[in-house]
Scaffold this motif. Structure first.
Motif, mmCIF file in Angstrom:
data_model
loop_
_atom_site.group_PDB
_atom_site.id
_atom_site.type_symbol
_atom_site.label_atom_id
_atom_site.label_comp_id
_atom_site.label_asym_id
_atom_site.label_seq_id
_atom_site.Cartn_x
_atom_site.Cartn_y
_atom_site.Cartn_z
ATOM 1 N N GLN A 74 0.829 -1.196 0.000
ATOM 2 C CA GLN A 74 0.000 0.000 0.000
ATOM 3 C C GLN A 74 0.865 1.248 0.000
ATOM 4 O OE1 GLN A 74 -3.176 -0.137 2.819
ATOM 5 N NE2 GLN A 74 -3.774 2.011 2.537
ATOM 6 N N GLY A 99 -0.152 4.963 0.596
ATOM 7 C CA GLY A 99 -1.086 6.027 0.923
ATOM 8 C C GLY A 99 -2.527 5.565 1.045
ATOM 9 N N GLY A 100 -3.360 6.476 1.535
ATOM 10 C CA GLY A 100 -4.767 6.180 1.709
ATOM 11 C C GLY A 100 -5.043 5.411 2.992
ATOM 12 N N ARG A 101 -6.318 5.096 3.185
ATOM 13 C CA ARG A 101 -6.708 4.336 4.365
ATOM 14 C C ARG A 101 -7.171 2.944 3.911
ATOM 15 N NH1 ARG A 101 -8.359 9.651 5.625
ATOM 16 N NH2 ARG A 101 -10.543 9.360 5.064
ATOM 17 N N GLY A 102 -8.183 2.400 4.570
ATOM 18 C CA GLY A 102 -8.636 1.058 4.237
ATOM 19 C C GLY A 102 -9.565 1.044 3.034
ATOM 20 N N GLU A 104 -12.853 0.238 0.946
ATOM 21 C CA GLU A 104 -14.274 0.186 1.272
ATOM 22 C C GLU A 104 -14.876 -1.063 0.637
ATOM 23 O OE1 GLU A 104 -17.766 1.482 3.051
ATOM 24 O OE2 GLU A 104 -15.795 2.441 3.192
ATOM 25 N N ARG A 156 -13.532 3.193 -4.471
ATOM 26 C CA ARG A 156 -13.167 3.288 -3.060
ATOM 27 C C ARG A 156 -12.620 1.973 -2.515
ATOM 28 N NH1 ARG A 156 -18.047 4.692 -0.139
ATOM 29 N NH2 ARG A 156 -19.206 3.949 -1.955
ATOM 30 N N ARG A 162 1.343 10.253 -5.058
ATOM 31 C CA ARG A 162 0.197 10.293 -4.158
ATOM 32 C C ARG A 162 -0.384 11.712 -4.044
ATOM 33 N NH1 ARG A 162 -3.655 6.666 -2.178
ATOM 34 N NH2 ARG A 162 -4.970 8.123 -1.045
ATOM 35 N N GLU A 168 -4.277 12.655 -5.120
ATOM 36 C CA GLU A 168 -5.260 13.299 -4.248
ATOM 37 C C GLU A 168 -5.607 14.712 -4.695
ATOM 38 O OE1 GLU A 168 -3.788 13.177 -0.261
ATOM 39 O OE2 GLU A 168 -3.480 11.001 -0.271
ATOM 40 N N SER A 211 -8.105 11.166 -0.620
ATOM 41 C CA SER A 211 -7.101 10.854 0.396
ATOM 42 C C SER A 211 -7.448 9.585 1.159
ATOM 43 C CB SER A 211 -6.940 12.031 1.365
ATOM 44 O OG SER A 211 -8.105 12.202 2.153
ATOM 45 N N ALA A 212 -8.724 9.201 1.167
ATOM 46 C CA ALA A 212 -9.138 7.983 1.865
ATOM 47 C C ALA A 212 -8.930 6.728 1.023
ATOM 48 C CB ALA A 212 -10.611 8.089 2.270
ATOM 49 N N PRO A 221 -7.160 3.880 -0.852
ATOM 50 C CA PRO A 221 -5.811 3.311 -0.867
ATOM 51 C C PRO A 221 -5.318 3.058 -2.292
ATOM 52 C CG PRO A 221 -7.420 1.609 -0.366
ATOM 53 C CD PRO A 221 -8.181 2.898 -0.437
#
Length: 341
Positions: free
Chosen positions: A139, A141-144, A146, A276, A299, A303, A313-314, A316
């Motif tokens: 991974q 950047g980003g988060r989890g 969806e 997402r 990245r 974004e 930004s969320a 990944p």
């Protein structure tokens, strides 16, 4: 010819009723072949250079005739090929190589009962759910991710492949896309100058013209022209190596521009598809950049969509690090064609 030593596992001891299956991933430079002996049991991988064979059929027969392959699979009835080209109808003409063929004739010539031929990034998209974090993707950047939302994939190599995986009630559907040929759109003054330089040679400048192996070479020449310095006759591999070694500022600027442009196009893909579930980076170039890619503009440019910065930004982004990721995808496609999955 490159060969990957193979030790076939016994995790799936029951073979297919129709015998071993051929899996192939054919790009503009190399053709990768493997056998699937049982569900998920893929081995006997060999990489053949496309330039060494007059036709895809010749390369395919050469693979099936290799001693280790022929010993375990003297007869192969079922196969699936992912190819770096649009697949619409029976005749396939490769964009980045001279091979062209009829699917029906190839099936008959090589003795297959069933032969599926699909776009390479359609196959890569189908492989995305099977990739393990850490071992086959990392991974950046980003988060989890969806759950239950689209996954997108883009990959610069000989060309620029694009696809996506869309969730449906019946499972995943892979898009057959040629998004790499969408028009390139510059973001800053440097990219405007790169576009102007490219237009001297090409009437239409697609994203693929700049975000690919040949694109790295073109961007290098464009930046040299912009700075008023002579451009050396460097290949994409030369530019990349010098950038990674840190002994060529122009090469480093080229790679930074490449990563930034890729970030913008990947971000466009994410907002277009609502991906997402994550955006995956495939192809042969980015995995070789390693940490240099992670600290690039990629990245920030991914974004950088103004009011949608928080949305992106969320999401990944993942670099695909698996050696032969498309095999899992063509395996799934062939299994569906044969009705066993």
């Amino acid at each position: 010819m490159q060969t990957m030593p193979t030790s076939v596992t016994n995790e799936h001891p029951a073979g297919f009723p129709g015998g071993p299956r051929l899996l192939a991933d054919v790009g503009g430079t190399n053709a990768r072949f493997a056998l699937e002996l049982a569900p998920g049991n893929i081995g006997y991988v060999h990489v053949l250079p496309c330039a060494a064979y007059a036709t895809l059929a010749a390369a395919l027969r050469a693979y099936l005739g290799l001693p280790d392959v022929a010993a375990v699979a003297p007869v192969v009835r079922h196969g699936a090929i992912a190819i770096a080209n649009p697949v619409a109808g029976d005749v396939v003409r490769m964009t980045n190589h001279h091979w062209q063929f009829s699917i029906a004739q190839l099936r008959e010539e090589c003795g297959f009962e069933v032969l599926a031929v699909v776009n390479d990034f359609t196959a890569l998209a189908r492989a995305l759910p099977y990739l393990d974090l850490g071992e086959e993707k990392r991974q950046v950047g980003g988060r989890g991710a969806e759950p239950g939302t689209p996954l997108a994939v883009i990959g610069p190599g000989t060309g620029l492949g694009v696809s996506a995986l869309i969730p449906t009630a019946a499972g995943w559907t892979a898009l057959q896309s040629e998004g790499g040929h969408a028009s390139f759109s510059p973001i800053n003054e440097t990219e405007v100058e790169i576009l102007r330089f490219a237009r001297r040679e090409f009437g239409h400048v697609s994203a693929e013209r700049l975000i690919s192996g040949s694109g790295i070479e073109l961007v290098y020449r464009a930046l040299a022209d912009l700075h008023g310095v002579p451009a050396e006759p460097l290949s994409a591999a030369d530019v990349t190596l010098r950038a990674l070694r840190g002994n060529c500022l122009l090469c480093d600027e080229t790679i930074e521009s490449f990563c930034g442009m890729l970030g913008t196009v990947a971000g466009n893909l994410a907002v277009t598809l609502g991906a997402r579930g994550g955006v995956y980076i495939g192809g042969g170039i980015v995995p070789k950049l390693g940490e240099r890619f992670d600290r690039s503009l990629f990245r920030a440019r991914f974004e950088g969509k103004g009011r949608f910065n928080a949305y992106l930004s969320a999401i990944p982004t993942y670099v695909i690090t698996a050696g032969y990721p498309a095999f899992a995808g063509v395996s799934a496609i062939l299994a569906e064609r044969l009705g066993d999955r």
